[in-house]
Design a protein around this motif. Structure first.
Motif: not given
Length: 368
Positions: A302-313, A320-334
């Protein structure tokens, strides 16, 4: 093309049209554009204007131009924005409104919706929205960087059916027309791929920041949202007369027959990934069909610092880039879940908390 079918259009005007000699604003080329906007409105077509030019318009007010640093450019933008708005305002007999945005505003879903609501409220009250990037406050992290792509984002936000991008050439050519007199104009581009991008060269104008590449990028964003896009020569009034007559004066990028859903288009083309989830190269789940297949077992890092609801790659370990998505987890918890050796614990925690990404918040990316 049938202009009578247009309901709402966005027209993008660049710095070279606003301040061609970088000696303040000039109405030389803007009069024809203003007349086109007036004629569109008289036909019942709503118009949104995306206008570059604040830096170019304000540069003449500053004595020392030998070493123009970022602070100086921001000051030029602050001064030039007033002159640019005043120039547009005097060309119309109806009210105009200024909206200054950054990419930070557009990539935040709540602020994006707020911008949309403001634009629609202005149009409802017969006020012309004039948008520009807020160069005075934006940073490298928050800026779009060119108003071609900004115009496509605004066209999507405004639910426009047509985007008109003004250039200094008649449209997209198979080679640079400024260098090759035998360059051929491409009247219609049904599909934007690598071959189309290869035809797009750099900017020929010393004033603007966007070249042909950014215009093709903007067209790609717009057509994916179901927006017809025209690249025309904004320096000649004949271009606008042709549009009014229902003729294509430049390059037409027809809208997609299967436009993306609004929130998925925003996630793909406007929102910026705040981090990324790297999965094993063997991951073959159909993300758009069943996001629950993505579990902590497949996560490599898991790379970067993101929160619940942020867009992730979401990408594979091989890049290979698969998708962009809204994360239901923070980077810390994931990261914590992915690092657990006890997979039963990780599985139990994920079953309690829910899927990593939800099926209706995934934009699957096409391979380039």
């Amino acid at each position: 093309m049938n202009i009578s079918s247009w309901k709402r259009i966005v027209i993008k005007v660049g710095s070279a049209l606003i301040a061609p000699k970088q000696n303040g604003c000039s109405s030389r080329y803007l009069l024809g554009i203003a007349q086109f906007i007036v004629r569109c409105k008289s036909m019942g077509i709503e118009v949104v204007l995306v206008s570059s030019g604040s830096v170019a318009a304000g540069s003449h007010l500053f004595d020392d131009k030998k070493e123009v640093n970022m602070a100086m450019k921001k000051a030029m933008a602050a001064a030039g924005q007033m002159e640019m708005m005043a120039t547009w305002d005097k060309l119309f007999d109806f009210p105009t409104a200024q909206i200054l945005v950054t990419h930070g505003d557009l990539r935040d879903r709540e602020r994006y919706v707020s911008i949309k609501e403001t634009i629609l409220a202005l149009l409802k009250n017969d006020i012309l929205p004039v948008l520009n990037e807020n160069d005075t406050v934006t940073t490298d992290k928050l800026k779009v960087g060119d108003n071609d792509n900004l115009s496509a984002m605004i066209a999507a936000a405004a639910d426009a059916d047509t985007l008109i991008i003004c250039s200094d050439v008649d449209g997209l050519y198979d080679s640079n027309p400024h260098e090759n007199p035998d360059a051929k104009l491409i009247a219609k581009v049904n599909h934007i791929d690598a071959s189309i991008f290869s035809m797009a060269g750099g900017a020929s104008s010393a004033v603007g920041t966007g070249g042909m590449k950014t215009k093709v990028q903007a067209a790609q964003k717009a057509v994916a949202h179901g927006i017809d896009t025209f690249l025309i020569n904004g320096f000649t009034e004949q271009s606008f007369n042709a549009l009014i007559s229902g003729k294509n004066p430049g390059t037409h990028f027809p809208s997609s027959q299967q436009p993306m859903k609004e929130h998925l288009h925003w996630m793909t083309h406007t929102s910026t990934a705040q981090g990324e989830v790297v999965v094993d190269n063997g991951f073959n789940a159909g993300l758009e069909d069943d996001s629950d297949q993505l579990t902590s077992d497949e996560i490599v890092e898991v790379n970067g610092d993101f929160s619940v609801g942020d867009t992730i790659l979401v990408r594979k370990d091989d890049g290979t880039r698969l998708a962009k998505a809204k994360s239901n987890y923070s980077s810390c918890l994931l990261s914590f879940i992915a690092e657990q050796d006890d997979k039963s614990f990780a599985s139990k925690l994920q079953n309690t908390t829910g899927p990593i990404i939800s099926e209706n918040n995934i934009a699957v990316l096409e391979e380039k």
